[in-house]
Scaffold this motif. Structure first.
Motif: not given
Lengths: 308, 308
Positions: A77-95
């Motif tokens: 969700p804390d993404s300035p480009y492509v914010p998405k909440t449906f992955y259940n990630i708190g802020s921003l994660d890297f894969f």
């Protein structure tokens, strides 16, 4: 069209590896002059993503392997480009989905890459498995169908040795989601987003041998993905609102905010930053990205200008 | 957006004339070196339309007014460009919507033009009436709604004195009909047809203040207009058919057929002419127009090529 595409494309492989295509933004992470640095598409160094990456990525990896470049998806969700909440990630994660050697660009085979990331506690995108080339299409369609109503985007199909380019296959839901986004800001993104995605829908309907009812449902969803966001945008502007995309970032260091603001300005993005809100040991900053072309066009049409 | 558009555009008029926008192809007819000649868009002389016009247009008009150019719509089933059966026209008919002076391009006022055409027994497009500028929008929306499920295209709104450019307003049904046509030959026409028409749908939904159910119906129709013809095209090509647009012409003179064949070749249109069939004192010739790009693209995707 997946079966002939796989047979044709992966003719030199026995198996393919199928990994998840996540819906975030694509970055490359490398060590430059002893510092971890994150580049977004176009090769720009994003100060915000760089701050986040320093927290997310175990530096030991680069101590031991200074010549690697990690390619991965920044998701959350804390993404300035492509914010998405449906992955259940708190802020921003890297894969991570790809690791390459810095100058040669040589890729690391899929399993070796995943093992290395595990070793340093860095996340990889989900691996659905390896499948025989001639049978992968049925597994892939099952995977895509198993996404159901979640918004998971699709899969990337890879030569396990990474000698051939990867192939992407996306779900209709994610396709329509992209259209919904594009047509909310129709005059900024509608034209470019449209054609390929619509054509994919038609081919997938034939590929899946849909009956008339399923095809009509697909039409309904496609039509709604295009028209409803546009209608909502026009109504908002008619009511005097300005159309903006609301995103947010979460930082530890307030300097990152001003650096990121400057960065967006350089990219030509029109953005309004709200006052940082302190939450725990971090700051949440809400940002309005203004898509001017859609605002302007809608206003002139509402004001009686002819469409042209 | 019709009300502000009319107020803005026709600020110098008291009234506007509202005529029907017919769904056919747009031609100009003039006397050149003593002969009636018909030009289609782009200024090309079409041998087929010229033969038809010589039958349809009273030559006395040009004897008395050699300097006039008739602008009108060629409408009906025997149309090699836009064949339509819903007007109940036997072969091809001509409806004048504009008359201009040859070199100056000066237009004739609406009523004077209609009277002159009547005098020579030449048809004009239907006139719905003259309306006060400030009230025309409600009448026009009533006219458009009265078209109902017929495929009538829309209206053209004109300054009665013809000093200002005309304004077009089309029905959703005809808009979707155009999309249906474009997406049957999606790779030839889809891109160009799409954006303006989709945006018109969204603005019309807001303009007509639609409730959710009506908006969803509009989405369904839009989605179907785009996807169903594409799906049908892909299925046909998958089954080994070639995608073609079937049109026909009806001529008295067989020379016209070969002249028209040559004319299409010069325009770069790929067309297969069937053997002329004698009907009464005329010949019916069926023509398959091949839209190669859609055939090729569909075949390569079906063969496993990636979309790009």
């Amino acid at each position: 069209m997946l079966y002939p595409a796989l047979i044709k494309h992966f003719s030199s492989c026995r198996k393919v590896a199928v990994e998840e295509k996540m819906n975030g933004y694509n970055v490359r992470v490398a060590l430059i002059k002893g510092e971890i640095v994150v580049m977004t598409r176009g090769g720009f160094i994003c100060p915000y993503t760089t701050e986040k990456a320093k927290d997310l990525i175990n530096r030991d990896l680069f101590r031991d392997h200074p010549d690697l470049v990690l390619c991965g998806e920044m998701v959350g969700p804390d993404s300035p480009y492509v914010p998405k909440t449906f992955y259940n990630i708190g802020s921003l994660d890297f894969f991570v989905f790809d690791v390459r050697e810095k100058n040669s660009g040589n890729p690391m085979p899929v399993n070796e890459r995943r093992r290395l990331m595990d070793e340093y506690g860095i996340k990889s995108v989900h691996l659905f498995g390896e499948f025989d080339v001639s049978e992968a299409h049925t597994s892939i369609i099952d995977i895509i169908k198993s996404f159901g109503d979640t918004l998971r985007e699709g899969v990337v199909i890879k030569d396990p040795a990474m000698l051939l380019p990867a192939v992407k296959y996306t779900s209709s839901l994610s396709n329509c989601q992209d259209l919904r986004y594009a047509f909310e800001f129709y005059n900024d993104f509608g034209r470019d987003f449209f054609f390929g995605r619509v054509c994919r829908e038609a081919f997938q309907s034939v590929e899946w041998d849909e009956d008339e009812e399923s095809a009509r449902k697909r039409c309904q969803k496609l039509g709604e993905s295009i028209l409803l966001p546009m209608i909502s945008t026009i109504k908002k502007i008619k009511a005097g609102e300005q159309i903006a995309e609301n995103v947010q970032i979460r930082v530890k260091n307030l300097n990152t905010v001003s650096e990121f603001e400057e960065y967006l300005r350089l990219l030509g993005v029109d953005a309004v930053f709200e006052i940082p809100e302190k939450i725990g040991d971090e700051y949440l900053v809400r940002i309005k990205k203004i898509h001017q072309s859609t605002n302007d066009k809608t206003q002139t049409i509402l004001g009686g200008q002819m469409w042209s």
